[in-house]
Design a protein around this motif. Structure first.
Motif, PDB file in Angstrom:
ATOM      1  N   GLU A  85       1.053   1.802 -20.404  1.00 24.73           N
ATOM      2  CA  GLU A  85       1.122   1.389 -19.048  1.00 24.73           C
ATOM      3  C   GLU A  85      -0.510   1.897 -19.296  1.00 24.73           C
ATOM      4  N   LEU A  86      -1.211   2.463 -20.152  1.00 23.60           N
ATOM      5  CA  LEU A  86      -2.018   2.804 -20.662  1.00 23.60           C
ATOM      6  C   LEU A  86      -2.476   1.601 -20.432  1.00 23.60           C
ATOM      7  N   GLY A  87      -1.811   0.535 -21.866  1.00 27.85           N
ATOM      8  CA  GLY A  87      -2.496  -0.645 -22.401  1.00 27.85           C
ATOM      9  C   GLY A  87      -2.631  -1.904 -20.807  1.00 27.85           C
ATOM     10  N   ARG A  88      -1.328  -1.283 -20.247  1.00 28.00           N
ATOM     11  CA  ARG A  88      -1.658  -2.107 -18.702  1.00 28.00           C
ATOM     12  C   ARG A  88      -3.095  -1.706 -18.035  1.00 28.00           C
ATOM     13  N   ALA A  89      -3.337  -0.437 -17.972  1.00 25.32           N
ATOM     14  CA  ALA A  89      -4.755  -0.295 -17.880  1.00 25.32           C
ATOM     15  C   ALA A  89      -6.073  -0.481 -17.780  1.00 25.32           C
ATOM     16  N   LEU A  90      -5.620  -0.808 -19.641  1.00 26.38           N
ATOM     17  CA  LEU A  90      -7.284  -1.056 -20.450  1.00 26.38           C
ATOM     18  C   LEU A  90      -7.245  -3.189 -20.283  1.00 26.38           C
ATOM     19  N   ALA A  91      -5.928  -3.770 -20.170  1.00 25.66           N
ATOM     20  CA  ALA A  91      -5.988  -5.322 -19.763  1.00 25.66           C
ATOM     21  C   ALA A  91      -7.128  -5.309 -19.027  1.00 25.66           C
ATOM     22  N   MET A  92      -7.387  -4.429 -17.918  1.00 22.42           N
ATOM     23  CA  MET A  92      -8.414  -4.720 -16.820  1.00 22.42           C
ATOM     24  C   MET A  92      -9.354  -5.205 -16.997  1.00 22.42           C
ATOM     25  N   ASP A 140       4.671  -9.011 -20.685  1.00 21.21           N
ATOM     26  CA  ASP A 140       4.320  -9.762 -19.365  1.00 21.21           C
ATOM     27  C   ASP A 140       3.538  -8.616 -18.684  1.00 21.21           C
ATOM     28  N   ASN A 141       3.884  -6.853 -18.740  1.00 19.80           N
ATOM     29  CA  ASN A 141       2.664  -5.826 -17.924  1.00 19.80           C
ATOM     30  C   ASN A 141       1.943  -5.597 -18.421  1.00 19.80           C
ATOM     31  N   ILE A 142       1.237  -6.175 -19.516  1.00 22.11           N
ATOM     32  CA  ILE A 142      -0.009  -5.673 -20.276  1.00 22.11           C
ATOM     33  C   ILE A 142      -0.393  -7.072 -19.628  1.00 22.11           C
ATOM     34  N   MET A 143       0.081  -8.505 -19.906  1.00 24.50           N
ATOM     35  CA  MET A 143      -0.572  -9.619 -19.430  1.00 24.50           C
ATOM     36  C   MET A 143      -0.745  -9.321 -17.447  1.00 24.50           C
ATOM     37  N   ALA A 144       0.276  -8.385 -16.769  1.00 28.47           N
ATOM     38  CA  ALA A 144      -0.333  -8.593 -15.875  1.00 28.47           C
ATOM     39  C   ALA A 144      -1.430  -7.876 -15.605  1.00 28.47           C
ATOM     40  N   GLY A 145      -1.866  -7.246 -15.797  1.00 28.51           N
ATOM     41  CA  GLY A 145      -2.867  -6.190 -16.096  1.00 28.51           C
ATOM     42  C   GLY A 145      -4.753  -6.929 -16.096  1.00 28.51           C
ATOM     43  N   ARG A 146      -4.093  -8.444 -16.307  1.00 27.96           N
ATOM     44  CA  ARG A 146      -5.302  -9.603 -16.309  1.00 27.96           C
ATOM     45  C   ARG A 146      -5.061 -10.897 -15.339  1.00 27.96           C
ATOM     46  N   ALA A 147      -4.452 -10.486 -14.594  1.00 29.80           N
ATOM     47  CA  ALA A 147      -3.744 -10.912 -12.629  1.00 29.80           C
ATOM     48  C   ALA A 147      -5.399 -11.223 -12.246  1.00 29.80           C
TER      49      ALA A 147
END
Lengths: 278, 375
Positions: free
Chosen positions: A185-192, A121-128
């Motif tokens: 956290e890096l994954g979340r940033a990369l998801a964008m 969900d954290n990484i998915m949130a990066g694609r919001a």
């Protein structure tokens, strides 16, 4: 993706100079930026630029204004003076989510994960920002909303594979060890799918092995996805190895700017920060 | 041994994203729904225990369902989006009075403009949904302060909504169609030509509403908007830097939450109470809903049901205990005892498991997956 990672895994130790990446035009330029909180001057009259495709390091002693600089770049602070130009457009009224939608993402010095949510969900949130379906479709969770969810899930799974965090996909991030949290956290940033990735001390508090992993991820991201990286880091070995150019701040002022070699030989930098090895 | 997911492989993301990815859970849910939709009406029809009289339906099941629905609404705002609200009772009232006005016809004289607004009485279903919509609009208005203030300060701001609407519905006679006593009666419950009257029909009506809205709520919280709400709750600054707009995330949470609470309020008035006065939606109701959500589990749809069951049914059960054992105590003593025991149990639960029943349930499921082995 897996093969790429393994192919590059030796690169962190071997240095980054050998690879022939295309470093392009100026992506972001900071011109005469000053920032003050009341009477405290965090940044005074700093100018530098970040070129497309490079790894740019910002170093300096504690309190030099490095994190403030990143906060200015992604629109969280507004500079009192000076201008920031991103992709050729001068910024006016900046809000963080506008910076995010223009392709700037970041990680934080002290982890800022969404602790109650799972890794996925954290990484998915990066694609919001990339998900467009309205509330009504989402309420149905069917048709276009479901296809959209699946499409983004596929993209996120690629990031999860790349960062080798498959096993913690469904785990709440609050309970993960520190090194893994940094990776999420890096994954979340990369998801964008950012054009400019800002990393605030990505290796703080890590052991040697974790640092090597993280360096490998940063280099791969830079190399494979042509993402421009700006990072703050205190581990000089890592900084000098992986970055193309380094800017040095001290008390909010820029004291040096150049390739790692130039910076290492600069007398002011040695006095202010690096010191002399005995 | 029974509850094991070994061998259940997922071959698509759809299967992995299902609400109940484990087969045993799906079976349990289907059984529960079958019991609720078929079993209980059958029991009631043949007057079997525990549905021998209407008491079980009228005093326990119907209020449980409606308060669960309201708790789901509150949970979206408080549990998922992290915005503390003490105004849930007001939003229930807005839903109830708006539904009443739409159900009996709206007439707004605008003499200074030389015109008037007149809406003919609407059927019950549109009235209830419009009640929810009005509640959502007011929810958005009262959600605007949340963009600037957080935590306890926001709670105080929502408390203002509670007192304001208590006052409005008591003093502005237009809302009660100038009823002299301030008490009003719900219109007859006609749904598509079908007259819902007996307790079991009312129960089924509530059940349909709760099932549909629980599904909608679950879909929202597992989708993009739900992740945005939780991101705002867990770390609002990081969320904003990830491109999540606090304005949109917070106001949608207020809107969706108030809509569901408003519908629950309309159901509470129309189906459970039948006739009511503003006192039915006082601050007590807000606090009750907040306790349900906290005890059931913040950020859990299941928790909303568990919390509602605990807060509502526990006092009723405790009330029965002395009678069941034939202890000669006065009714007054029993009601005091119920307060004491309920309060103590709430404190105990919050100390043992601050994350509420939903967390206890998920821990139990984890244990059950391994049972009878220790690990």
């Amino acid at each position: 993706m897996k093969a790429d990672v393994q192919e590059r895994s030796g690169a962190a130790g071997a240095g980054h100079a050998g690879t022939d990446r295309a470093i392009g035009d100026v992506l972001l330029s900071v011109e005469n930026v000053s920032l003050a909180f009341g009477g405290v001057k965090a940044i005074s009259d700093v100018s530098f630029d970040i070129r497309k495709g490079e790894i740019r390091a910002i170093i300096g002693p504690n309190g030099a204004g490095k994190t403030s600089m990143l906060n200015v770049i992604n629109g969280f602070y507004h500079p009192n003076q000076g201008t920031i130009t991103f992709k050729g457009t001068k910024r006016h009224d900046m809000r963080p989510y506008i910076a995010a939608s223009q392709g700037i993402s970041r990680t934080f010095q002290n982890l800022a994960l969404f602790k109650g949510m799972t890794t996925l969900d954290n990484i998915m949130a990066g694609r919001a920002l990339k998900m467009r379906r309205g509330l009504l479709w989402q309420a149905l969770h069917w048709g276009p909303a479901l296809w959209e969810e699946i499409r983004h899930r596929e993209a996120v799974e690629k990031i999860i594979d790349f960062l080798e965090i498959q096993h913690i996909r469904k785990a709440p991030v609050g309970k993960l060890p520190y090194g893994l949290q940094k990776r999420v956290e890096l994954g979340r940033a990369l998801a964008m799918e950012p054009e400019l990735l800002l990393l605030d001390e990505p290796m703080a508090g890590m052991n040697l092995e974790e640092k090597m992993d993280m360096s490998r991820y940063i280099l791969t991201v830079n190399d494979q996805f042509a993402t421009t990286v700006a990072l703050i880091e205190h581990d000089m070995g890592v900084v000098m190895d992986i970055s193309d150019r380094v800017v040095v701040l001290e008390y909010g002022r820029k004291i040096a700017d150049g390739t790692p070699d130039e910076v290492q030989r600069n007398q002011r930098v040695i006095d202010a920060y690096l010191g002399i090895s005995h | 041994m029974l509850y094991r997911e070994a061998g259940q492989f997922k071959t698509s993301y759809t299967a992995d994203m299902a609400i109940f990815p484990i087969r045993q859970d799906r079976i349990a849910l289907i059984l529960l729904l079958l019991f609720a939709f078929v079993g209980i009406p059958l029991l009631a029809h043949f007057q079997l225990w525990p549905l021998g009289s209407d008491y079980m339906l009228r005093a326990i099941l119907i209020p449980f369902l409606i308060l669960s629905l309201a708790a789901i609404g509150v949970n979206i705002l408080v549990g998922y989006c992290g915005q503390i609200s003490l105004g849930s009772g007001a939003f229930m009232a807005i839903g109830a009075y708006s539904a009443y006005k739409f159900g009996t016809g709206v007439h707004i004289p605008l003499e200074f403009l030389g015109t008037e607004i007149r809406i003919a009485p609407l059927p019950v279903l549109p009235s209830i949904l419009l009640g929810g919509l009005m509640s959502a609009i007011v929810g958005i208005l009262f959600g605007i302060p949340s963009l600037r203030i957080k935590g306890l300060y926001l709670a105080v701001a929502t408390l203002a909504a509670q007192f304001f609407f208590d006052w409005v519905f008591l003093r502005v006679k237009w809302f009660t169609n100038y009823a002299p006593s301030g008490s009003i009666a719900a219109p007859d419950l006609h749904f598509f030509g079908y007259f819902v009257h007996s307790p079991i029909e009312r129960y089924l009506l509530c059940l349909v509403f709760v099932t549909v809205f629980a599904l909608i709520a679950k879909n929202l919280v597992r989708g993009n908007i739900g992740r945005q709400w939780m991101a705002i709750r867990d770390m609002d600054i990081a969320a904003e830097l990830m491109g999540i707009r606090p304005l949109y995330a917070k106001l949608t949470a207020f809107a969706v939450s108030s809509f569901i609470v408003g519908v629950a309020g309309a159901l509470w008035a129309f189906i459970y109470l039948g006739a009511w006065e503003p006192l039915a939606f006082s601050i007590d109701r807000s606090l009750q809903l907040l306790f349900m959500v906290i005890i059931g589990g913040l950020g859990s749809i299941l928790g909303s049901f568990l919390g509602a069951a605990f807060i509502l049914i526990l006092p009723i059960l405790l009330d029965q205990v002395p009678h069941a054992f034939g202890v000669p105590v006065s009714v007054e003593t029993v009601s005091h005892l119920v307060f004491i025991v309920t309060g103590a149990l709430i404190c105990y639960l919050l100390i043992v498991e601050p994350h509420g029943f939903a967390r206890l349930w998920s821990i139990a499921k984890e244990k059950l997956r391994l049972w009878p082995f220790p690990y």
